[in-house]
Design an enzyme around this catalytic site. Structure first.
Site, PDB file in Angstrom:
ATOM      1  N   LEU A   5       7.056   2.116  -6.273  1.00  0.00           N
ATOM      2  CA  LEU A   5       6.097   2.849  -7.096  1.00  0.00           C
ATOM      3  C   LEU A   5       5.257   3.718  -6.174  1.00  0.00           C
ATOM      4  CD1 LEU A   5       4.725   3.344  -9.860  1.00  0.00           C
ATOM      5  CD2 LEU A   5       3.262   1.377  -9.371  1.00  0.00           C
TER       6      LEU A   5
ATOM      7  N   ARG B 137      -0.131  14.143  -1.202  1.00  0.00           N
ATOM      8  CA  ARG B 137       0.558  14.516  -2.435  1.00  0.00           C
ATOM      9  C   ARG B 137       1.662  13.514  -2.717  1.00  0.00           C
ATOM     10  NH1 ARG B 137      -1.245  18.133  -5.807  1.00  0.00           N
ATOM     11  NH2 ARG B 137       0.901  18.618  -6.288  1.00  0.00           N
TER      12      ARG B 137
ATOM     13  N   SER C  33       7.441   2.770  -0.314  1.00  0.00           N
ATOM     14  CA  SER C  33       8.635   3.519  -0.694  1.00  0.00           C
ATOM     15  C   SER C  33       9.130   4.427   0.429  1.00  0.00           C
ATOM     16  CB  SER C  33       8.350   4.353  -1.947  1.00  0.00           C
ATOM     17  OG  SER C  33       8.106   3.495  -3.043  1.00  0.00           O
TER      18      SER C  33
END
Length: 185
Positions: free
Chosen positions: A100, A108, A76
């Site tokens: 996803l 994080r 992503s």
């Protein structure tokens, strides 16, 4: 006095099967000009994310957009740069991003998801090419069969939703640009 209740005998010619009525086909508005959409998909968790692409392609075709080019990127995080380059070509009236972002325990994941969404918004505002996001980050994701099945279904739903948002926005922009050109807006 015991009496046995008997069902009346029904001849097979008397039995009518219930009529199955197909729901009316939804009529979607047509575009004045052909639309071309880029779909940029992350290959990370491909088996989940591809459900979004499949559902998107079915729904967007029902909405009279048949020119869709597919692009796959590693993750992503790589989507915004690809979206920017595609937007700058001016070949696409819209770009859809699907990915996803999960908690891998190293970084994080909320930071990555937030960075991707903000970058996509920046590309959209800079280029005036609408960018749609189906980049999702669940709070909990485990690679169990139950979670994979749940998120496959969820991504299929998101594919339909992002196709609807894409088509409706393109229709709205087509009207708005027509009004601006005519001096109405």
């Amino acid at each position: 006095m015991n009496q046995m209740l008997q069902e009346p005998q029904i001849q097979s010619s008397e039995v009518k099967s219930p009529e199955i009525i197909d729901p009316p086909a939804t009529s979607h508005p047509r575009f004045a000009k052909p639309q071309r959409v880029a779909f940029v998909q992350s290959s990370w968790h491909r088996e989940v994310v591809e459900e979004c692409r499949i559902a998107f392609l079915q729904e967007i075709e029902a909405r009279h957009i048949t020119n869709v080019d597919l692009f796959e990127v590693p993750g992503s995080f790589e989507i915004p740069l690809h979206a920017q380059i595609l937007a700058k070509t001016r070949r696409y009236t819209a770009i859809v991003a699907a990915g996803l972002v999960v908690d891998g325990g190293i970084y994080r994941h909320e930071f990555v998801a937030d960075t991707v969404i903000k970058a996509l918004m920046d590309v959209q505002l800079r280029t005036e090419v609408p960018i749609f996001s189906a980049v999702l980050t669940p709070q909990q994701f485990h690679e169990s069969a139950a979670h994979l099945d749940f998120f496959r279904r969820h991504f299929a739903l998101k594919g339909v939703e992002v196709a609807e948002a894409c088509a409706n926005t393109l229709l709205s922009l087509e009207r708005l640009r027509g009004q601006v050109a005519a001096g109405i807006a």
